[in-house]
Design a protein around this motif. Structure first.
Motif, PDB file in Angstrom:
ATOM      1  N   MET A 365      54.071  38.981   1.590  1.00  0.00           N
ATOM      2  CA  MET A 365      55.965  39.516   1.404  1.00  0.00           C
ATOM      3  C   MET A 365      55.763  41.366   0.883  1.00  0.00           C
ATOM      4  SD  MET A 365      58.989  36.915   0.163  1.00  0.00           S
ATOM      5  CE  MET A 365      60.212  37.927  -0.020  1.00  0.00           C
ATOM      6  N   GLU A 366      56.397  42.301   2.449  1.00  0.00           N
ATOM      7  CA  GLU A 366      56.233  43.396   1.930  1.00  0.00           C
ATOM      8  C   GLU A 366      55.025  44.010   2.057  1.00  0.00           C
ATOM      9  OE1 GLU A 366      58.917  43.871   2.901  1.00  0.00           O
ATOM     10  OE2 GLU A 366      59.804  42.251   1.972  1.00  0.00           O
ATOM     11  N   GLY A 367      53.154  43.105   2.619  1.00  0.00           N
ATOM     12  CA  GLY A 367      52.168  44.018   2.570  1.00  0.00           C
ATOM     13  C   GLY A 367      51.541  42.532   1.353  1.00  0.00           C
ATOM     14  N   THR A 368      50.808  42.106   2.294  1.00  0.00           N
ATOM     15  CA  THR A 368      49.450  42.300   1.347  1.00  0.00           C
ATOM     16  C   THR A 368      48.539  42.592   0.241  1.00  0.00           C
ATOM     17  OG1 THR A 368      47.558  41.987   2.928  1.00  0.00           O
ATOM     18  CG2 THR A 368      49.011  40.314   3.692  1.00  0.00           C
ATOM     19  N   SER A 369      48.086  42.537  -0.100  1.00  0.00           N
ATOM     20  CA  SER A 369      47.308  42.173  -1.557  1.00  0.00           C
ATOM     21  C   SER A 369      46.618  43.669  -0.752  1.00  0.00           C
ATOM     22  CB  SER A 369      46.370  41.515  -2.478  1.00  0.00           C
ATOM     23  OG  SER A 369      47.493  41.151  -2.982  1.00  0.00           O
ATOM     24  N   ASN A 370      46.083  42.989   0.385  1.00  0.00           N
ATOM     25  CA  ASN A 370      44.814  44.214   0.628  1.00  0.00           C
ATOM     26  C   ASN A 370      45.497  45.903   1.034  1.00  0.00           C
ATOM     27  OD1 ASN A 370      42.315  42.981   0.684  1.00  0.00           O
ATOM     28  ND2 ASN A 370      42.367  42.153   2.877  1.00  0.00           N
ATOM     29  N   ILE A 371      46.680  45.380   1.739  1.00  0.00           N
ATOM     30  CA  ILE A 371      47.102  46.631   2.016  1.00  0.00           C
ATOM     31  C   ILE A 371      47.860  47.760   1.020  1.00  0.00           C
ATOM     32  CG2 ILE A 371      49.821  47.654   3.256  1.00  0.00           C
ATOM     33  CD1 ILE A 371      47.965  46.515   5.274  1.00  0.00           C
ATOM     34  N   GLN A 372      48.060  47.040   0.145  1.00  0.00           N
ATOM     35  CA  GLN A 372      49.153  47.475  -1.643  1.00  0.00           C
ATOM     36  C   GLN A 372      47.424  48.001  -2.225  1.00  0.00           C
ATOM     37  OE1 GLN A 372      51.766  47.314  -2.073  1.00  0.00           O
ATOM     38  NE2 GLN A 372      51.927  45.864  -0.245  1.00  0.00           N
ATOM     39  N   ARG A 373      46.626  47.790  -2.325  1.00  0.00           N
ATOM     40  CA  ARG A 373      45.814  48.432  -2.289  1.00  0.00           C
ATOM     41  C   ARG A 373      45.027  49.998  -2.170  1.00  0.00           C
ATOM     42  NH1 ARG A 373      43.202  42.889  -2.317  1.00  0.00           N
ATOM     43  NH2 ARG A 373      43.462  42.365  -5.201  1.00  0.00           N
ATOM     44  N   LEU A 374      45.269  49.751  -0.350  1.00  0.00           N
ATOM     45  CA  LEU A 374      45.110  50.640   0.103  1.00  0.00           C
ATOM     46  C   LEU A 374      46.022  52.148  -0.086  1.00  0.00           C
ATOM     47  CD1 LEU A 374      45.040  49.759   3.765  1.00  0.00           C
ATOM     48  CD2 LEU A 374      43.754  51.053   2.282  1.00  0.00           C
ATOM     49  N   THR A 375      47.427  52.119  -0.756  1.00  0.00           N
ATOM     50  CA  THR A 375      48.459  52.233  -1.287  1.00  0.00           C
ATOM     51  C   THR A 375      47.836  52.768  -2.378  1.00  0.00           C
ATOM     52  OG1 THR A 375      50.121  50.999   0.220  1.00  0.00           O
ATOM     53  CG2 THR A 375      50.695  52.533  -1.936  1.00  0.00           C
ATOM     54  N   LEU A 376      48.172  51.991  -2.779  1.00  0.00           N
ATOM     55  CA  LEU A 376      47.000  52.756  -4.396  1.00  0.00           C
ATOM     56  C   LEU A 376      45.310  53.625  -4.427  1.00  0.00           C
ATOM     57  CD1 LEU A 376      46.786  48.933  -6.432  1.00  0.00           C
ATOM     58  CD2 LEU A 376      48.172  50.680  -7.037  1.00  0.00           C
ATOM     59  N   ALA A 377      44.831  53.581  -3.090  1.00  0.00           N
ATOM     60  CA  ALA A 377      43.865  54.055  -3.256  1.00  0.00           C
ATOM     61  C   ALA A 377      44.707  55.252  -2.667  1.00  0.00           C
ATOM     62  CB  ALA A 377      42.885  53.709  -2.171  1.00  0.00           C
ATOM     63  N   GLN A 378      45.368  55.517  -2.163  1.00  0.00           N
ATOM     64  CA  GLN A 378      46.431  57.039  -1.141  1.00  0.00           C
ATOM     65  C   GLN A 378      46.861  58.088  -2.989  1.00  0.00           C
ATOM     66  OE1 GLN A 378      46.181  58.504   1.228  1.00  0.00           O
ATOM     67  NE2 GLN A 378      44.329  57.279   1.949  1.00  0.00           N
ATOM     68  N   GLY A 379      47.706  56.834  -3.427  1.00  0.00           N
ATOM     69  CA  GLY A 379      47.984  57.056  -4.696  1.00  0.00           C
ATOM     70  C   GLY A 379      47.890  57.881  -5.738  1.00  0.00           C
ATOM     71  N   TYR A 380      45.839  57.623  -6.162  1.00  0.00           N
ATOM     72  CA  TYR A 380      44.159  58.175  -6.585  1.00  0.00           C
ATOM     73  C   TYR A 380      44.521  58.904  -5.682  1.00  0.00           C
ATOM     74  CZ  TYR A 380      40.210  58.761  -8.895  1.00  0.00           C
ATOM     75  OH  TYR A 380      39.417  58.940  -9.894  1.00  0.00           O
ATOM     76  N   LEU A 381      43.875  59.008  -4.895  1.00  0.00           N
ATOM     77  CA  LEU A 381      44.029  60.535  -4.024  1.00  0.00           C
ATOM     78  C   LEU A 381      45.008  61.578  -4.696  1.00  0.00           C
ATOM     79  CD1 LEU A 381      42.277  59.376  -1.343  1.00  0.00           C
ATOM     80  CD2 LEU A 381      40.308  59.361  -3.448  1.00  0.00           C
ATOM     81  N   HIS A 382      45.703  60.665  -3.978  1.00  0.00           N
ATOM     82  CA  HIS A 382      47.184  62.099  -4.298  1.00  0.00           C
ATOM     83  C   HIS A 382      47.644  62.769  -5.982  1.00  0.00           C
ATOM     84  CE1 HIS A 382      47.325  60.844  -0.362  1.00  0.00           C
ATOM     85  NE2 HIS A 382      47.547  62.511  -0.502  1.00  0.00           N
ATOM     86  N   GLY A 383      46.554  61.815  -7.001  1.00  0.00           N
ATOM     87  CA  GLY A 383      46.854  62.197  -8.160  1.00  0.00           C
ATOM     88  C   GLY A 383      47.993  61.600  -9.141  1.00  0.00           C
ATOM     89  N   ARG A 384      48.385  60.325  -8.298  1.00  0.00           N
ATOM     90  CA  ARG A 384      50.375  60.215  -9.181  1.00  0.00           C
ATOM     91  C   ARG A 384      49.426  59.124  -9.925  1.00  0.00           C
ATOM     92  NH1 ARG A 384      51.845  59.038  -2.780  1.00  0.00           N
ATOM     93  NH2 ARG A 384      52.725  61.111  -2.625  1.00  0.00           N
TER      94      ARG A 384
END
Length: 385
Positions: A365-384
């Motif tokens: 639902m609303e994206g598998t864990s692999n998709i969520q890890r990509l979002t986390l990586a983007q958040g890390y790269l953008h300093g979130r």
């Protein structure tokens, strides 16, 4: 979402107690609805609360949830994760199968003009009305770049909608909802459409599932469905603030809710084991004591993600982290709960069997864990984070 101040921890604790009491009827019909999802609509007349949890705006809800005499319309994500965890603790499938705006309401709040909002909420206020959120497609999932559902000009004026959406919650029983389609090529070509299910060419078919059966996941098929320009949401906004912009913000606000649903199922299974295998000397005791600490930690993470979504719906970093942890914990606890009762547990304890099946649904639902890890990586790269 609202001009009122965000709810504090003390209020949320009182809200949780009220929600737990209100959610109790869901457990009593849990196994019956799991066996036959078609029973759910017939149970709403006095047997199951739904207006209190629907999230309807104040103008359209004369009977909201109340805490200390204060009306709670669940406009804050922080309120939603508290209430929906308690609903899922009673029964996640039925909770998701209750009528109301659900995900489509978030899109309407972002994109609807006054006439569209009145048309949408006015219908929901009349009685128990289900809504759909049509994004996922059979061959392309939720990838907007590959979306095959189209909205094209019709001969003689107007528009025609063609395509198929799959894994749509409450789709076959819905009267209205929001559906995404490609109007033209390019990243800004996807638009959201407010649509009623009684239009010619529109068909909703329930899918056969093994988990969250009360949600009645469905397939929506559109064949030359007539659409007017006034059905297109966000026409009064710029092209960069229309379809996919609203979809991303909706996903970011809804992922903490998915996380709390998984958490509720995990807590239900934990309660069951500790209630039936509560002896401190039992083999399950050490493992479930550890699970209790993990539940508390993930609950704090989910609330933090909800508060982040309330503050900035464009940032889904914490929501992704919460979903990864909550879905994994739900699978771990429900599996351990079955094992705690030994061979034959899923036949002898139907609720354990149901929770084990339900827990697997949240990963998708609303994206598998692999998709969520990509979002986390983007958040890390953008300093979130």
């Amino acid at each position: 979402m609202t001009s009122a101040p965000p709810p504090d921890s003390a209020f949320l604790a009182r809200l949780r107690a009220v929600a737990r009491e209100q959610a109790a009827p869901l457990r009593r019909v849990s196994c019956a609805v799991d066996a036959d999802p078609a029973l759910l609509p017939g149970l709403l007349d006095g047997a199951l609360p739904w207006r209190q949890f629907a999230g309807l705006p104040a103008a359209y809800n004369p009977d909201p949830l109340r805490v200390d005499g204060r009306a709670v319309h669940l406009r804050w994500c922080a309120e939603q994760v508290v209430v929906w965890e308690e609903l899922a603790r009673a029964d996640a499938g039925i909770a998701l199968g209750l009528p109301g705006p659900a995900m489509s309401g978030h899109v309407m709040a972002e994109l609807g003009d006054p006439q569209q909002l009145e048309r949408y909420y006015g219908r929901l206020a009349d009685g128990p009305v289900w809504t759909f959120f049509g994004m996922t497609e059979p061959a392309h999932g939720s990838d907007p770049a590959a979306m095959a559902t189209t909205l094209t000009p019709a001969d003689g004026g107007g528009l025609l909608l063609n395509g198929t959406k799959r894994f749509v919650g409450n789709g076959a029983r819905s009267a209205t909802g929001v559906l995404f389609a490609r109007r033209h090529r390019g990243p800004l070509g996807v638009v959201a459409v407010l649509l009623e299910s009684d239009r010619p060419g529109f068909t909703g078919v329930p899918l056969d599932t093994i988990g969250l059966r009360g949600l009645e996941l469905s397939e929506l098929r559109m064949r030359d469905v007539p659409v007017a320009e006034e059905d297109v949401l966000g026409r009064h906004r710029s092209a960069t603030r229309q379809g996919m912009w609203a979809a991303v913000r909706t996903f970011n606000r809804y992922r903490p809710v998915v996380s709390c649903l998984a958490l509720g199922v995990a807590q239900a299974a934990h309660d069951y084991v500790t209630g039936h295998r509560g002896d401190a000397h039992s083999a399950a005791a050490p493992r479930f004591a550890e699970f209790a600490a993990q539940l508390a930690g993930v609950r704090a993470m989910v609330l933090a993600a909800a508060r982040s979504a309330d503050h900035d719906p464009a940032d889904g970093t914490l929501a992704s982290a919460a979903k990864i942890r909550a879905t994994r914990l739900a699978e771990d606890i429900t599996t351990a709960a079955v094992r705690a009762f030994g061979p034959g547990a899923r036949w002898e304890h139907p609720l354990l069997d149901k929770w084990a099946r339900d827990a697997r649904a949240f990963e998708f639902m609303e994206g598998t864990s692999n998709i969520q890890r990509l979002t986390l990586a983007q958040g890390y790269l953008h300093g979130r984070i």
